[in-house]
Design an enzyme around this catalytic site. Structure first.
Site, PDB file in Angstrom:
ATOM      1  N   TYR A   1      38.658  32.720  42.864  1.00  0.00           N
ATOM      2  CA  TYR A   1      38.790  31.506  43.055  1.00  0.00           C
ATOM      3  C   TYR A   1      40.066  31.461  44.242  1.00  0.00           C
ATOM      4  CZ  TYR A   1      42.717  33.439  40.034  1.00  0.00           C
ATOM      5  OH  TYR A   1      43.624  34.280  39.628  1.00  0.00           O
TER       6      TYR A   1
ATOM      7  N   HIS B   1      53.131  39.519  32.192  1.00  0.00           N
ATOM      8  CA  HIS B   1      52.548  39.146  33.588  1.00  0.00           C
ATOM      9  C   HIS B   1      53.346  40.006  34.557  1.00  0.00           C
ATOM     10  CE1 HIS B   1      52.161  36.074  36.939  1.00  0.00           C
ATOM     11  NE2 HIS B   1      50.935  36.636  36.617  1.00  0.00           N
TER      12      HIS B   1
ATOM     13  N   SER C   1      40.412  38.032  39.951  1.00  0.00           N
ATOM     14  CA  SER C   1      40.980  38.747  38.574  1.00  0.00           C
ATOM     15  C   SER C   1      40.128  39.345  38.150  1.00  0.00           C
ATOM     16  CB  SER C   1      41.437  37.604  37.642  1.00  0.00           C
ATOM     17  OG  SER C   1      42.558  36.733  38.216  1.00  0.00           O
ATOM     18  N   THR C   2      40.627  40.813  37.723  1.00  0.00           N
ATOM     19  CA  THR C   2      39.421  41.662  37.022  1.00  0.00           C
ATOM     20  C   THR C   2      39.234  40.972  35.785  1.00  0.00           C
ATOM     21  OG1 THR C   2      40.915  43.021  35.884  1.00  0.00           O
ATOM     22  CG2 THR C   2      40.165  43.752  38.063  1.00  0.00           C
TER      23      THR C   2
ATOM     24  N   ASN D   1      48.288  42.411  34.271  1.00  0.00           N
ATOM     25  CA  ASN D   1      48.423  41.717  32.960  1.00  0.00           C
ATOM     26  C   ASN D   1      48.237  42.701  31.734  1.00  0.00           C
ATOM     27  OD1 ASN D   1      48.820  38.810  33.827  1.00  0.00           O
ATOM     28  ND2 ASN D   1      46.891  39.350  34.808  1.00  0.00           N
TER      29      ASN D   1
ATOM     30  N   GLU E   1      41.668  34.644  45.807  1.00  0.00           N
ATOM     31  CA  GLU E   1      42.278  35.610  44.448  1.00  0.00           C
ATOM     32  C   GLU E   1      41.090  36.027  43.653  1.00  0.00           C
ATOM     33  OE1 GLU E   1      45.797  34.435  42.855  1.00  0.00           O
ATOM     34  OE2 GLU E   1      45.572  35.417  41.143  1.00  0.00           O
TER      35      GLU E   1
ATOM     36  N   ASP F   1      43.665  30.507  45.359  1.00  0.00           N
ATOM     37  CA  ASP F   1      45.112  30.103  44.824  1.00  0.00           C
ATOM     38  C   ASP F   1      45.937  30.124  46.069  1.00  0.00           C
ATOM     39  OD1 ASP F   1      46.983  29.819  42.815  1.00  0.00           O
ATOM     40  OD2 ASP F   1      46.992  32.134  42.126  1.00  0.00           O
TER      41      ASP F   1
END
Lengths: 506, 66
Positions: A94, A247, A103-104, A160, A101, A96
């Site tokens: 996406y 986070h 995210s796994t 995370n 960006e 950001d």
């Protein structure tokens, strides 16, 4: 009580159109994500959910783990209008802010994170390739996996970790702060010069990390301003009565697979030890914000750091101490929370790396980014008789973070691999099997046109009769292959899937 | 694993003088091997570097992110 450390990484890539005089990174990022999503959608098996909306119902980045957010702190804005793609490996790709960006998906251990981080690099590489085919040569888009432009602007690589809600947050702050400051000696990606406010940029030739200069607070909610070492965003994307998501915003993006493995692996074991109340000694720095920079600014690793009891210690000594506890914890069975046999490998790698840092850091030139990069740029500067601050040397330091196969300097210099190329490629289209990413990924593969929106903890299906049904998956360990494979194989439509889920819930 | 001792006192670089000397020699050898190894790689790296370094580095400005 410790819980399995389900974990993942989100990486903001730098983006540039080198031949254009005017940059529009938001537009370029959108072009990149759209181009990837469109080609994946039109490919033969194409399950990418280009048309899938991100479901922002559960996004609450303003929630603070300490309770009420202090007046004046700024929770990040959720930008709903920008491009989102949910991928069939369970990842999210996406735009950001002004960066692409990725995210796994939720991973079961540090080794799986390395795999999906590498698959993410390949996805960015493929995205560049398809986007650039649609653009003129002057509009070519290039991304880099770094964290700073060298001019005071930083963007993150966040980790995370799933944490037991019952663990007091103060305990996490105490021990994680100490780890985050000292783990820099193996997580750093290296940087020429300094970007910390009020410091002459050329006063240090080379420092260990990209990110340390940008940390101004010990604990806080912000991620873009006054960045804190411990980020308190309390947005678990899971059952908030059972879980937290820690986070972590202070790490560097790594080219080295060993560095990513050890960054995530050591932190996973540390958090499990905190949950089990296993750590006996509290190592508390007198001034954490100063310490995070002191460690980064000293590649000799000799810097003495002041503790709150008046004594001093080096980052390496702290890491030996954490490793000693971790090793004992894993040998007593704690490894089950960090991947079982993978936890044993984390301990071995940790010991190997600390030994190398202590005796001969250059021996880690194929495993630790800041060492590999330093040797590379210093050799290059020597060969061409250049200062380390020369633009040619800076360019090489930037290109160290190139993910394109034909220009991948980290590959040319032979950084050690933990994941095979075929595993990396498999991870582009296939989710981890041990977490809810499996359910998300397989549903996207089977019914991409019938999934209306998605989030980490839910999918919304369009059912017959055009009505919508939201399926929550509030536990990240649910929806695994072991739990839902036969269900997903039996169901020939979302209607059948949901009918069976509702029956089993009765 | 539990019995392994990670204390700094037992780290190899605090051993006897002899072993430090041996280590220094082997480190020097490793460094010169490394130098020749890197030399070959630098030829390859020269070929992938972008042209016009000054302009490229100057225009590499990012918006701050998270």
């Amino acid at each position: 009580m410790a819980i399995p450390k389900i974990c993942g990484i989100e990486t903001e890539y730098a983006i540039i159109q080198p031949k254009l005089s005017e940059q529009n990174p938001i537009h370029a990022s959108s072009v990149l994500v759209n181009a990837y999503a469109k080609q994946a959608e039109s490919s033969t098996n194409g399950g990418v959910a280009y048309t899938v909306e991100w479901d922002f119902n559960d996004e609450t980045p303003g929630n603070d783990a300490r309770g009420l957010a202090p007046i004046g702190s700024l929770p990040p804005l959720v930008e709903t209008h920008l491009v989102n793609a949910v991928l069939e490996n369970g990842a999210r790709f996406y735009v950001d802010h002004a960066h692409p960006e990725i995210s796994t998906p939720e991973c079961i251990d540090a080794l799986q994170v390395v795999k999906y981080d590498r698959s993410g690099e390949r996805i960015l590489e493929l995205a560049m390739s398809v986007a650039n085919e649609t653009l003129s040569p002057e509009e070519e888009i290039v991304v880099y996996k770094d964290n700073s432009d060298g001019k005071g602007n930083s963007y993150g690589c966040h980790e995370n970790y799933l944490v037991d809600r019952l663990t007091p947050f103060g305990e996490i702050i105490t021990h994680a702060t100490t780890h985050f400051i000292t783990r820099q000696i193996f997580t750093g990606s290296g940087k020429i010069g300094v970007e910390a406010t009020g410091v002459d940029s050329n006063s240090i030739k080379y420092q260990i990390t990209q990110r340390a200069d940008f940390f101004e607070e010990e604990v806080g909610l912000e991620t873009t301003l006054k960045r804190p070492i411990i980020n308190t965003r309390d947005e678990p994307h899971a059952d908030a009565t059972k879980y937290r998501r820690l986070h972590v915003i202070c790490g560097d993006a790594n080219m080295s697979e060993t560095a990513t493995f050890l960054k995530v692996g050591s932190t996973s074991i540390l958090l499990a030890m905190i949950e089990d109340n296993f750590l006996t000694r509290r190592i508390v720095f007198d001034n954490p914000v100063r310490c995070i920079k002191e460690v980064s600014h000293d590649p000799s690793l000799k810097q003495q750091l002041s503790l709150n009891d008046g004594s001093t210690i080096t980052a390496l000594e702290v890491q030996w101490e954490i490793l000693k506890s971790a090793s004992s914890y894993v040998s007593k069975g704690g490894g089950e929370f960090a991947g079982g046999v993978v936890a044993d490998e984390i301990i071995n790698t940790w010991e190997h790396v600390l030994t190398g840092l202590e005796n001969n850091p250059e021996s880690l030139r194929s495993e630790i980014d800041w060492i590999a990069k330093r040797l590379l740029i210093e050799s290059f500067a020597d060969r061409h008789n250049l200062s380390i601050f020369d633009p040619k040397v800076r360019l090489l330091a930037l290109q160290y973070h190139d993910v394109r196969q034909e220009k991948r300097i980290s590959e040319i210099i032979g950084l050690k691999k933990l994941i095979t190329n075929s595993e990396v490629n498999y991870g582009i289209d296939n989710p981890p099997q041990e977490t809810r990413a499996y359910f998300r990924g397989v549903c996207l593969q089977k019914w991409p046109e019938l999934i209306v929106s998605a989030n980490w903890d839910s999918l919304v299906f369009r059912l017959e009769g055009d009505y919508l049904k939201r399926i929550p998956i509030l536990d990240p360990s649910e929806g695994s292959l072991a739990k839902v494979q036969s269900l997903l194989e039996r169901a020939t439509s979302p209607n059948e899937l949901i009918a069976e889920i509702e029956l089993s819930n009765k | 694993m539990a019995d392994q001792e990670y204390s700094k006192e037992q780290a190899p670089n605090e051993d006897s003088d002899t072993s430090i000397d041996e280590e220094a020699i082997s480190t020097n050898q490793a460094n010169s091997e490394l130098a020749s190894e890197l030399d070959g790689l630098l030829d390859e790296i020269d070929s992938v570097l972008e042209t016009n370094a000054e302009e490229f580095v100057k225009s590499y400005v990012q918006k701050g992110g998270q």
